[in-house]
Every structure is written in structure tokens, then in C-alpha cells.
Design an enzyme around this catalytic site. Structure first.
Site, PDB file in Angstrom:
ATOM      1  CE  LYS A 158      -4.364   1.399   2.171  1.00  0.00           C
ATOM      2  NZ  LYS A 158      -5.313   1.020   1.093  1.00  0.00           N
TER       3      LYS A 158
HETATM    4  C1  LIG Z   1      -6.398   0.129   0.788  1.00  0.00           C
HETATM    5  C2  LIG Z   1      -6.789  -0.383  -0.533  1.00  0.00           C
HETATM    6  C3  LIG Z   1      -7.840  -1.293  -0.703  1.00  0.00           C
HETATM    7  C4  LIG Z   1      -8.724  -1.748   0.417  1.00  0.00           C
HETATM    8  O1  LIG Z   1      -8.020  -2.417   1.433  1.00  0.00           O
HETATM    9  P1  LIG Z   1      -8.611  -2.532   2.899  1.00  0.00           P
HETATM   10  O2  LIG Z   1      -7.561  -3.250   3.656  1.00  0.00           O
HETATM   11  O3  LIG Z   1      -9.874  -3.307   2.797  1.00  0.00           O
HETATM   12  O4  LIG Z   1      -8.839  -1.153   3.385  1.00  0.00           O
HETATM   13  C5  LIG Z   1      -8.079  -1.772  -1.989  1.00  0.00           C
HETATM   14  N1  LIG Z   1      -7.341  -1.365  -3.038  1.00  0.00           N
HETATM   15  C6  LIG Z   1      -6.343  -0.474  -2.917  1.00  0.00           C
HETATM   16  C7  LIG Z   1      -5.596  -0.053  -4.105  1.00  0.00           C
HETATM   17  C8  LIG Z   1      -6.030   0.030  -1.656  1.00  0.00           C
HETATM   18  O5  LIG Z   1      -5.025   0.905  -1.541  1.00  0.00           O
END
Ligand SMILES: *Cc1c(COP(=O)(O)O)cnc(C)c1O
Length: 306
Positions: A158
Site C-alpha cells: 500500500k
Molecule cells: C487500501 C486499498 C484497498 C482496500 O483495502 P482494505 O484493507 O480493505 O482497506 C483496496 N485497493 C487499494 C488499491 C487500496 O489501496
């Protein structure tokens, strides 16, 4: 966004308005940062709980590992710091944003010995795509921007830098009158949205994209677990945009978006054009879990008192 009192910054609680960095911070120039989005909810019994706290803390560390950024905290230490931040700000429910970034020092792409800094902020954030969206569903379009090839961007991190791709898709979707974008992978299969994972329901089977070009959402994992526990069949399988067009139901998952129904893709109504029965069922059960109303999933909640 309304300011709260304190932001945690490498062990210190700093007043919100004083949590600043130098303009030559490496991450500001090259996107070399990783972050988390976490929610805390006020529970029905009056306590509060952070949803899947340890899993989010561990994912931050994993994101750092993928992009060669060593975060000098354990998942336990990060979890404690998150709760400390919530308590210091007196927050019963919150959106929490931990961020680790490469600080000031060398200006080249090579991050050298620049310090890795970590902050944790928390603020109030209601329904990400609007309160009405949670009920009625949203309108989405297939983006002209593809999700990066699995060997281009490290999508399982992320990472801030990955978000240029999402920002382009989001601006295009919004300016074309849609709420959100569906991004395809470089092979043309449905990947995910700009910050949400995607699910479709067709002929009673729930399908979601495999863990390839997508970020492995913790909400995605929670919904897959919940759906299987409720007796639904869940498949992690590639699917195309035209299969999506003829789905009976579709929805997004994410910490910010929670579980948001999709009522239209590329001007094709999905199913009945509003949240379908499976979507509604999962959404209701999900909100019960985060509010501590389902003891079966108590291990997903880190309770704290303000
Ligand atoms: C954060 C994110 C998600 C969702 O992840 P969660 O852990 O459910 O919050 C989905 N796709 C992307 C690109 C993200 O950055």
C-alpha cells in the site's frame, strides 16, 4: 477534514498543526511512502474497537518490506501507538492513517541513509462514497487507465507512489460523472477500483479478483471469510467487464468504502439497480461485526476505552 488534537510522530504526540516535514523530504519527490487506512468503531456496548488492528499494522510493515523501507517498529508497537493516538484524541470512532516515509537527506532516487519516519493521524471520516451510496449503490465506469502490470508496480504494497495510477482513474471517473472507476489489469481482466476491491455475485456465486494486480484488502478478506461462514460460495477468479455487466449484484470493499453496492457499470444497470439481497446481507453482518455485535468475530476487534 476536521483537525483532531494530536498526531503521533515517532513516539511523540505532536499538536496537529505542528506535525510538519521539510519540503525536500524524499517521499514527497518520489512517492517512497507506505500507509494504512484503519477504522475504529464505537461498539453497541459503549466501548470502542479498532477493526483488525494487528493485521493492518503487519501490512504496513509488509508494504515497507516490499519497497525496501525498513520500519523500525513491530506490529505490536504500531498497534499500541495507534490506540495511544485514539485515546489522546478522545476518539470513540475514527479513520486512522499511519504513514511511513523516507525523510530529509540525500536528494537522489537512492534513499541512502535518509531516516524512515512514521506518523499516525486519526480523524472523523463518515461514509467514503457518501452515506446514500452505502444504501443505494454507486455508478462506476471502466477506466481508460489500466492497473499496473504485476512487475511494474508492487501492488501488494500500500504505497503512496502506486496511487498516481488511482488518482488518474479517479479524476477521470469523477469528471465523467461517475462515483468511482473500475480498473482492468494489463491482460484486460477486472482488477480493482482506485482504493477498493471489487466483488460480483452471479447465479448465487460470489466472485472476487485473485490476489494478483490488486492490494490485498483486509475488508476483502473479512468479507470472504464472513460470506463463506454464512454458507455462500466464494471464488477468487479472474472475470471480465462483460461478465460484470451481467452480474446480479456487485459491490466494493475497503476500509474507507466499507461495503458499498455498485448499481451501474458503463451505463449498464447491475441487477435490479440497487443493493441486491446478498450485498445487503453481507453489509448488515459486516456492520454488526465491527460494532461488536457478533461474538464469533471478537478476535477481529481490539477494544479500547477513551
Ligand atoms: C487500501 C486499498 C484497498 C482496500 O483495502 P482494505 O484493507 O480493505 O482497506 C483496496 N485497493 C487499494 C488499491 C487500496 O489501496
Amino acid at each position: 477534514m476536521d483537525a483532531t488534537k494530536y498526531i503521533w510522530s515517532d513516539g511523540k504526540l505532536v499538536p496537529w498543526s505542528e506535525a510538519k516535514v521539510h519540503v525536500l523530504t524524499h517521499s514527497l519527490h518520489y512517492g517512497s511512502a507506505v500507509f494504512e487506512g484503519i477504522r475504529a468503531y464505537q461498539c453497541s456496548d459503549g466501548s470502542s474497537a479498532v477493526f483488525r488492528l494487528k493485521d493492518h499494522a503487519q501490512r504496513l510493515i509488509n508494504s515497507g518490506k516490499i519497497i525496501r523501507m525498513e520500519i523500525p517498529y513491530t506490529a505490536e508497537q504500531l498497534s499500541e501507538a495507534i490506540v495511544e493516538t485514539l485515546k489522546a484524541n478522545g476518539m470513540h470512532d475514527a479513520y486512522i492513517r499511519p504513514l511511513s516515509f523516507v525523510g530529509y537527506g540525500e536528494m537522489g532516487v537512492y534513499p541512502g541513509n535518509n531516516p524512515v519516519q512514521t506518523i499516525i493521524a486519526a480523524w472523523s471520516w463518515g461514509a467514503y462514497l457518501g452515506a446514500e451510496a452505502l444504501e443505494k449503490g454507486i455508478r462506476v465506469k471502466t477506466s481508460s487507465f489500466a492497473r499496473s502490470h504485476v512487475n511494474t508496480s508492487m501492488s501488494k504494497a500500500k504505497a503512496a507512489g502506486n496511487y498516481i495510477n488511482s488518482i488518474l482513474a479517479k479524476i477521470e471517473a469523477k469528471e465523467d460523472g461517475y462515483d468511482e472507476a473500475i480498473m482492468l489489469d494489463t491482460n484486460g481482466f477486472v482488477s480493482e477500483a482506485t482504493g477498493e476491491n471489487v466483488f460480483i455475485v452471479r447465479n448465487g456465486i460470489i466472485k472476487t479478483t485473485p490476489w494478483t494486480s490488486i492490494l490485498g484488502g483486509i475488508t476483502r478478506d473479512s468479507i470472504m471469510t464472513l460470506a463463506r461462514d454464512l454458507g455462500y460460495t466464494v471464488e477468487e477468479q479472474q472475470f471480465t467487464r462483460d461478465e460484470f455487466y451481467i452480474a446480479d449484484e456487485a459491490f466494493f470493499t475497503g476500509t474507507a468504502a466499507e461495503l458499498t453496492p455498485i448499481r451501474e457499470l458503463d451505463r449498464r444497470q447491475i441487477g435490479a439497480g440497487h443493493a441486491g439481497p446478498v450485498t445487503k446481507h453481507l453489509q448488515q453482518e459486516f456492520f454488526k461485526i465491527v460494532k461488536g455485535e457478533n461474538p464469533k468475530y471478537a478476535a477481529w476487534l481490539a477494544h479500547y476505552s477513551v
